[in-house]
Design an enzyme around this catalytic site. Structure first.
Site, PDB file in Angstrom:
ATOM      1  N   TYR A  64       0.827  -1.206   0.000  1.00  0.00           N
ATOM      2  CA  TYR A  64       0.000   0.000   0.000  1.00  0.00           C
ATOM      3  C   TYR A  64       0.859   1.252   0.000  1.00  0.00           C
ATOM      4  CZ  TYR A  64       0.767   0.836   5.041  1.00  0.00           C
ATOM      5  OH  TYR A  64       1.330   1.104   6.263  1.00  0.00           O
ATOM      6  N   CYS A  65       0.244   2.360  -0.415  1.00  0.00           N
ATOM      7  CA  CYS A  65       0.866   3.681  -0.358  1.00  0.00           C
ATOM      8  C   CYS A  65      -0.217   4.650   0.099  1.00  0.00           C
ATOM      9  CB  CYS A  65       1.458   4.079  -1.720  1.00  0.00           C
ATOM     10  SG  CYS A  65       0.222   4.286  -3.011  1.00  0.00           S
ATOM     11  N   ARG A  66      -0.125   5.904  -0.270  1.00  0.00           N
ATOM     12  CA  ARG A  66      -1.102   6.894   0.180  1.00  0.00           C
ATOM     13  C   ARG A  66      -2.445   6.712  -0.521  1.00  0.00           C
ATOM     14  NH1 ARG A  66      -2.361  11.964  -1.623  1.00  0.00           N
ATOM     15  NH2 ARG A  66      -3.310  13.350  -0.092  1.00  0.00           N
ATOM     16  N   PHE A  93      -3.759   4.225   1.862  1.00  0.00           N
ATOM     17  CA  PHE A  93      -3.898   4.594   3.266  1.00  0.00           C
ATOM     18  C   PHE A  93      -4.969   5.667   3.474  1.00  0.00           C
ATOM     19  CE2 PHE A  93      -2.369   6.430   7.329  1.00  0.00           C
ATOM     20  CZ  PHE A  93      -2.299   5.276   8.078  1.00  0.00           C
TER      21      PHE A  93
END
Length: 101
Positions: A64-66, A93
């Protein structure tokens, strides 16, 4: 493979071979992370690639990332490096409503 948050979580929780990978920057991680995630910043370029090579390719990676864009790219890169099972968290996120540390 792109998974909705619901599918990502249910699959991760049932996976004995799972690793959560956070590809955000250190500053972003300071704002909170998904529990038990390891952080490797995709913006580190070659250092990112080197750190990926140190990972166990037989594991299943929940990435995952932002927002989901960088993690989708990370999954592509990981697949090219020989990782067979990578799962991108759609929405990242920003849309995470689970536990945060």
């Amino acid at each position: 493979m792109n998974l909705t948050q619901e599918d990502w979580v249910s699959q991760f929780e049932a996976d004995d071979n799972a690793v959560i990978l956070d590809v955000r920057t250190e500053a972003e991680c300071d704002e909170g992370m998904i529990p038990n995630a390891i952080n490797i910043d995709i913006y580190e370029g070659q250092a990112f690639m080197d750190k990926l090579e140190d990972l166990d390719k037989s594991k299943n990676y929940y990435v995952y990332c932002r927002s989901g864009a960088r993690s989708a790219k990370a999954c592509e890169v990981m697949n090219e490096l020989g990782f067979e099972n990578t799962y991108n968290l759609l929405g990242g996120f920003l849309e995470w409503d689970g536990e945060v540390v």
